[in-house]
Design a protein around this motif. Structure first.
Motif, PDB file in Angstrom:
ATOM      1  N   GLY A   1       0.813  -1.212   0.000  1.00  0.00           N
ATOM      2  CA  GLY A   1       0.000   0.000   0.000  1.00  0.00           C
ATOM      3  C   GLY A   1       0.846   1.262   0.000  1.00  0.00           C
ATOM      4  N   VAL A   2       1.922   1.259   0.794  1.00  0.00           N
ATOM      5  CA  VAL A   2       2.812   2.428   0.830  1.00  0.00           C
ATOM      6  C   VAL A   2       3.461   2.656  -0.524  1.00  0.00           C
ATOM      7  N   ILE A   3       3.906   1.591  -1.166  1.00  0.00           N
ATOM      8  CA  ILE A   3       4.545   1.709  -2.481  1.00  0.00           C
ATOM      9  C   ILE A   3       3.557   2.248  -3.510  1.00  0.00           C
ATOM     10  N   VAL A   4       2.307   1.762  -3.491  1.00  0.00           N
ATOM     11  CA  VAL A   4       1.294   2.243  -4.435  1.00  0.00           C
ATOM     12  C   VAL A   4       1.020   3.725  -4.219  1.00  0.00           C
ATOM     13  N   LEU A   5       0.873   4.140  -2.979  1.00  0.00           N
ATOM     14  CA  LEU A   5       0.643   5.563  -2.698  1.00  0.00           C
ATOM     15  C   LEU A   5       1.819   6.410  -3.158  1.00  0.00           C
ATOM     16  N   PHE A   6       3.031   5.929  -2.928  1.00  0.00           N
ATOM     17  CA  PHE A   6       4.218   6.673  -3.358  1.00  0.00           C
ATOM     18  C   PHE A   6       4.246   6.820  -4.881  1.00  0.00           C
ATOM     19  N   CYS A   7       3.927   5.733  -5.582  1.00  0.00           N
ATOM     20  CA  CYS A   7       3.914   5.806  -7.044  1.00  0.00           C
ATOM     21  C   CYS A   7       2.872   6.787  -7.550  1.00  0.00           C
ATOM     22  N   ARG A   8       1.697   6.797  -6.948  1.00  0.00           N
ATOM     23  CA  ARG A   8       0.660   7.736  -7.369  1.00  0.00           C
ATOM     24  C   ARG A   8       1.094   9.172  -7.119  1.00  0.00           C
ATOM     25  N   GLN A   9       1.658   9.427  -5.951  1.00  0.00           N
ATOM     26  CA  GLN A   9       2.122  10.776  -5.655  1.00  0.00           C
ATOM     27  C   GLN A   9       3.230  11.186  -6.610  1.00  0.00           C
ATOM     28  N   TYR A  10       4.110  10.258  -6.947  1.00  0.00           N
ATOM     29  CA  TYR A  10       5.202  10.567  -7.867  1.00  0.00           C
ATOM     30  C   TYR A  10       4.658  10.907  -9.252  1.00  0.00           C
ATOM     31  N   ASP A  11       3.650  10.143  -9.723  1.00  0.00           N
ATOM     32  CA  ASP A  11       3.047  10.433 -11.035  1.00  0.00           C
ATOM     33  C   ASP A  11       2.381  11.792 -11.037  1.00  0.00           C
ATOM     34  N   ILE A  12       1.699  12.143  -9.951  1.00  0.00           N
ATOM     35  CA  ILE A  12       1.041  13.445  -9.885  1.00  0.00           C
ATOM     36  C   ILE A  12       2.068  14.569  -9.928  1.00  0.00           C
ATOM     37  N   ILE A  13       3.147  14.400  -9.157  1.00  0.00           N
ATOM     38  CA  ILE A  13       4.197  15.427  -9.155  1.00  0.00           C
ATOM     39  C   ILE A  13       4.838  15.533 -10.532  1.00  0.00           C
ATOM     40  N   LYS A  14       5.065  14.398 -11.184  1.00  0.00           N
ATOM     41  CA  LYS A  14       5.683  14.408 -12.499  1.00  0.00           C
ATOM     42  C   LYS A  14       4.785  15.056 -13.539  1.00  0.00           C
ATOM     43  N   ASP A  15       3.467  14.808 -13.443  1.00  0.00           N
ATOM     44  CA  ASP A  15       2.523  15.425 -14.394  1.00  0.00           C
ATOM     45  C   ASP A  15       2.439  16.932 -14.197  1.00  0.00           C
ATOM     46  N   ASN A  16       2.542  17.396 -13.007  1.00  0.00           N
ATOM     47  CA  ASN A  16       2.442  18.830 -12.731  1.00  0.00           C
ATOM     48  C   ASN A  16       3.735  19.570 -12.998  1.00  0.00           C
ATOM     49  N   GLU A  17       4.849  18.887 -13.145  1.00  0.00           N
ATOM     50  CA  GLU A  17       6.148  19.548 -13.325  1.00  0.00           C
ATOM     51  C   GLU A  17       6.229  20.339 -14.618  1.00  0.00           C
ATOM     52  N   PRO A  18       5.767  19.882 -15.821  1.00  0.00           N
ATOM     53  CA  PRO A  18       5.818  20.703 -17.048  1.00  0.00           C
ATOM     54  C   PRO A  18       5.025  21.992 -16.921  1.00  0.00           C
ATOM     55  N   ASN A  19       3.839  21.913 -16.299  1.00  0.00           N
ATOM     56  CA  ASN A  19       3.038  23.123 -16.128  1.00  0.00           C
ATOM     57  C   ASN A  19       3.747  24.133 -15.251  1.00  0.00           C
ATOM     58  N   ASN A  20       4.405  23.650 -14.218  1.00  0.00           N
ATOM     59  CA  ASN A  20       5.139  24.559 -13.345  1.00  0.00           C
ATOM     60  C   ASN A  20       6.303  25.202 -14.085  1.00  0.00           C
ATOM     61  N   ASN A  21       6.974  24.436 -14.959  1.00  0.00           N
ATOM     62  CA  ASN A  21       8.081  24.989 -15.737  1.00  0.00           C
ATOM     63  C   ASN A  21       7.597  26.061 -16.708  1.00  0.00           C
ATOM     64  N   LYS A  22       6.432  25.830 -17.348  1.00  0.00           N
ATOM     65  CA  LYS A  22       5.874  26.817 -18.260  1.00  0.00           C
ATOM     66  C   LYS A  22       5.540  28.108 -17.521  1.00  0.00           C
ATOM     67  N   ASP A  23       4.926  27.967 -16.356  1.00  0.00           N
ATOM     68  CA  ASP A  23       4.578  29.160 -15.577  1.00  0.00           C
ATOM     69  C   ASP A  23       5.815  29.927 -15.168  1.00  0.00           C
ATOM     70  N   LYS A  24       6.853  29.198 -14.774  1.00  0.00           N
ATOM     71  CA  LYS A  24       8.087  29.873 -14.379  1.00  0.00           C
ATOM     72  C   LYS A  24       8.717  30.593 -15.568  1.00  0.00           C
ATOM     73  N   ALA A  25       8.713  29.943 -16.726  1.00  0.00           N
ATOM     74  CA  ALA A  25       9.290  30.578 -17.924  1.00  0.00           C
ATOM     75  C   ALA A  25       8.516  31.818 -18.317  1.00  0.00           C
ATOM     76  N   LYS A  26       7.207  31.764 -18.246  1.00  0.00           N
ATOM     77  CA  LYS A  26       6.384  32.909 -18.573  1.00  0.00           C
ATOM     78  C   LYS A  26       6.636  34.062 -17.644  1.00  0.00           C
ATOM     79  N   ASN A  27       6.706  33.748 -16.360  1.00  0.00           N
ATOM     80  CA  ASN A  27       6.959  34.799 -15.378  1.00  0.00           C
ATOM     81  C   ASN A  27       8.326  35.426 -15.571  1.00  0.00           C
ATOM     82  N   SER A  28       9.341  34.602 -15.874  1.00  0.00           N
ATOM     83  CA  SER A  28      10.686  35.139 -16.054  1.00  0.00           C
ATOM     84  C   SER A  28      10.770  36.010 -17.300  1.00  0.00           C
TER      85      SER A  28
END
Length: 206
Positions: free
Chosen positions: A161-188
């Motif tokens: 169960g811990v491993i499954v939760l970790f994998c889900r959290q990792y996928d969510i963080i990975k999916d949100n990372e491109p959007n965060n990079n775009k926002d940072k680039a736009k702001n800069s």
């Protein structure tokens, strides 16, 4: 018809002799080879033998502690068994046992007394062979193994169960990372290119 002299007195004597011979034939012999087996801390088994041909239908056992006048009496009829279990014995105690056979006409004389002593619990444990395993010990070992297996399964499920939760959290963080990079680039980019007016007071004066 006249009877011969003494014939009336001879008949009762014959009958008395016949009855006496029948009673003598039906007298039981005392049990033989009385032995104590399977001696435990609180129990024992007494066994015996009888003469072949004795019309035995049961047995009676008297049991008492040595130097104690209180008796315990065990009787069983309509049986051909030649053994009896003694229970509720005290550890490290001497007992005396007699056995009698029972027939339709009564009981036999008691057997020769048998003296035995129950062991202490510590002595019984020390005398047990290392390879000797009782059914109770087997059951306890099986229960322990079952408990250990249950604990292992629960731990594995929790880790899964811990491993499954970790994998889900990792996928969510990975999916949100491109959007965060775009926002940072736009702001800069907005911060690095300020707006400059095309005209002003100085230019108009010139």
């Amino acid at each position: 018809m006249a009877q011969p002299p003494g014939s009336s007195a001879a008949l009762p004597l014959l009958l008395l002799g016949f009855v006496s011979s029948v009673r003598a034939d039906t007298v039981l012999s005392a049990p033989l080879n009385v032995t104590i087996r399977e001696l435990g801390v609180n129990s024992a088994v007494v066994t015996w033998e009888i003469l072949e041909g004795d019309p035995v239908i049961g047995f009676a056992i008297t049991q008492q502690k040595k130097d104690v006048h209180m008796l315990r009496f065990i009787q069983e009829v309509n049986t051909t068994t030649r053994s009896c279990a003694l229970w509720d014995l005290d550890e490290d105690t001497e007992y005396i046992v007699h056995v009698q056979s029972i027939s339709m006409g009564g009981s036999s004389p008691p057997s020769q007394p048998v003296l035995f002593r129950t062991p202490k619990e510590s002595e019984k444990m020390a005398a047990k062979s290392p390879d000797e395993v009782t059914m109770e010990e087997v059951g306890q070992a099986a229960q322990l193994r079952a408990g250990e297996l249950i604990i292992i399964v629960v731990v594995l499920v929790m880790w899964a169960g811990v491993i499954v939760l970790f994998c889900r959290q990792y996928d969510i963080i990975k999916d949100n990372e491109p959007n965060n990079n775009k926002d940072k680039a736009k702001n800069s980019s907005e911060c690095s290119t300020p707006e400059h007016p095309q005209g002003g007071l100085l230019r108009s004066n010139v």
